[in-house]
Each structure stands twice: as C-alpha cells, then as structure tokens.
Design a protein around this motif. Structure first.
Motif, mmCIF file in Angstrom:
data_model
loop_
_atom_site.group_PDB
_atom_site.id
_atom_site.type_symbol
_atom_site.label_atom_id
_atom_site.label_comp_id
_atom_site.label_asym_id
_atom_site.label_seq_id
_atom_site.Cartn_x
_atom_site.Cartn_y
_atom_site.Cartn_z
ATOM 1 N N PHE A 1 0.912 -1.523 -0.349
ATOM 2 C CA PHE A 1 -0.165 0.406 -0.140
ATOM 3 C C PHE A 1 0.761 1.343 0.047
ATOM 4 O O PHE A 1 -0.043 2.473 -0.504
ATOM 5 C CB PHE A 1 -0.963 0.244 1.184
ATOM 6 N N CYS B 1 0.777 3.431 -2.855
ATOM 7 C CA CYS B 1 -0.902 4.062 -2.430
ATOM 8 C C CYS B 1 -0.909 5.437 -1.239
ATOM 9 O O CYS B 1 -1.845 6.327 -1.687
ATOM 10 C CB CYS B 1 -2.274 3.284 -2.602
ATOM 11 N N HIS C 1 -3.153 8.482 -0.931
ATOM 12 C CA HIS C 1 -4.156 8.134 -0.242
ATOM 13 C C HIS C 1 -3.750 8.050 1.455
ATOM 14 O O HIS C 1 -2.951 7.419 1.410
ATOM 15 C CB HIS C 1 -4.889 6.541 -0.820
ATOM 16 N N GLY D 1 -5.864 11.606 -3.893
ATOM 17 C CA GLY D 1 -6.875 10.791 -3.797
ATOM 18 C C GLY D 1 -7.456 10.749 -2.416
ATOM 19 O O GLY D 1 -7.194 11.199 -1.486
ATOM 20 N N THR E 1 -10.803 8.482 -15.505
ATOM 21 C CA THR E 1 -10.933 8.803 -13.715
ATOM 22 C C THR E 1 -9.384 9.260 -13.690
ATOM 23 O O THR E 1 -7.992 9.352 -14.505
ATOM 24 C CB THR E 1 -10.302 7.520 -12.847
ATOM 25 N N LEU F 1 -6.983 -3.455 2.533
ATOM 26 C CA LEU F 1 -8.130 -2.344 2.335
ATOM 27 C C LEU F 1 -9.335 -3.463 3.496
ATOM 28 O O LEU F 1 -9.629 -2.426 3.879
ATOM 29 C CB LEU F 1 -8.791 -2.230 1.034
#
Ligand code: HEC
Length: 179
Positions: free
Chosen positions: A81, A84, A88, A99, A148, A168
C-alpha cells in the motif's frame, strides 16, 4: 501544344500523382522499409503502454485476485500500500490527498468520500465498492473507469493485488466478510 485550363489542371494532378507514387516506389526499392517492433519514440506518461504490454496475451483480464484473498497476507498488503500512500491516507478520518481517504472503502458507495472532487466517470458509476470492482480497478484503473483521475498504472500481480485488497478490507471497524 495548347490545352484548355481544366485539361492542364487534370494533367498537373496526374503528373503529381505519378511523381508521388513513383518516388514512393523508387524509395522502397532503395531502402526496404521494415516495420518497427516498438515505436521509435516513446513519450513518457502518455499511456502506460509498458504495463499494457506486460499483460498476458490471452486478452482480457488476468487471473482475478479474489481467489487468492484467503491466503493473502494483510502485512504484505500494508507494505504494498506504500505505492498508494502517495495519494491516499488509510486511517479513520484521514485527510484526502491527491486521492480520497480509503478508510472503510469495501462496501462504501463509489465516489462518496466527503470533501473530495471525484471525476465525472467515477461519480457516474454508481453502486458500492465490491471486492470484484476493487480488484478490477486496482488492476487497471483506466480500464475499469475510463477517464478516472487516478493516474496509476495498477497493481498487476494478482498476489500483490490480493494482499492490497485484504489490507483495504482490514481498514474498518467491522470488516466486511471476504468473498
Ligand atoms: C497518483 C495518485 C494515486 C495513486 C498512486 C493511487 N490512487 Fe487511488 N485514487 C486517486 C484519485 C485521484 C482517485 C479519485 C479517482 C476519480 O475521481 O476518478 C482515486 C480513487 C481511488 C479509489 C476509489 C475511492 C472512492 O471513494 O470511490 C480507490 C478504491 C483507490 N483509489 C485505491 C487505490 C489503491 C489501492 C492504490 C494503490 C495500489 C491507489 N489507489 C493509488 C489517486 C491515486
């Protein structure tokens, strides 16, 4: 010789066409054109062509990661992660960055986090984030949601994607049952 105007014009067109084809033909005789295997020039960031090429030739989707969720490792997912995290946050009440915050994302209606300006595409999709949709989106964001705002090539390895999805899933006070 005397030609009326439009005949001259017609002749000029013919001569031009002949010159163009002739030059092309002569050119092909001199150098044998070989199609390039890959584009001579690649423009960085235009498309994740590399990643697309890395997909199996079978066409369509890779193994879906959901069958691997059972054995997937949450810790490995947390580590993966990291990629990400540039965009995020994962904690409850975490900020939106590039995000939206992803706390409680499994089962959360798509494009619904407060204070985040989603793309029209994601807003228009409707429904909640199922495991299946997350798998598809994280594999290939633009393939799942054309247009997106998430500029991310995707997590292509099914094992890694399964781990991320399991992570998640853990981001909740009451994690939704795994499929
Ligand atoms: C470069 C920044 C960036 C990276 C890296 C990134 N995302 Fe995103 N993500 C976004 C943006 C921007 C959106 C909003 C997309 C939209 O509105 O179309 C988004 C949306 C999402 C959503 C939908 C959220 C919602 O509320 O509907 C999920 C799920 C998601 N990302 C998961 C991930 C995961 C998992 C990773 C890492 C494997 C990741 N993202 C990496 C920028 C990023």
């Amino acid at each position: 010789m005397h030609f009326p105007f439009y005949e001259k014009l017609g002749l000029a067109v013919l001569v031009t066409a002949w010159l163009v084809f002739g030059a092309n033909w002569a050119g092909n005789l001199l150098v044998h054109p070989k199609p390039l295997k890959s584009p001579a020039i690649t423009i960085a960031g235009v498309e994740e062509a590399g990643d697309k090429a890395a997909k199996p030739a079978a066409g369509g989707k890779q193994v879906d990661a959901l069958t691997l969720l059972g054995s997937a490792d949450v810790k490995a997912g947390e580590a993966a992660f990291k990629k990400c995290k540039a965009c995020h946050t994962a904690e409850k009440g975490g900020k939106n960055l590039v995000g939206p915050n992803l706390w409680d994302i499994v089962g959360r209606p798509k494009a619904s986090h407060e204070g985040f300006a989603y793309s029209g595409t994601l807003k228009g999709m409707g429904g909640a984030w199922t495991y299946k949709d997350l798998d598809h989106f994280i594999d290939d964001p633009k393939g799942f949601a054309k247009g997106t705002k998430m500029s991310f090539a995707g997590v292509k390895k099914p094992e890694e994607r399964a781990a991320v999805i399991k992570y998640l899933h853990s981001l909740s006070d009451s994690p939704k049952p795994l499929p």
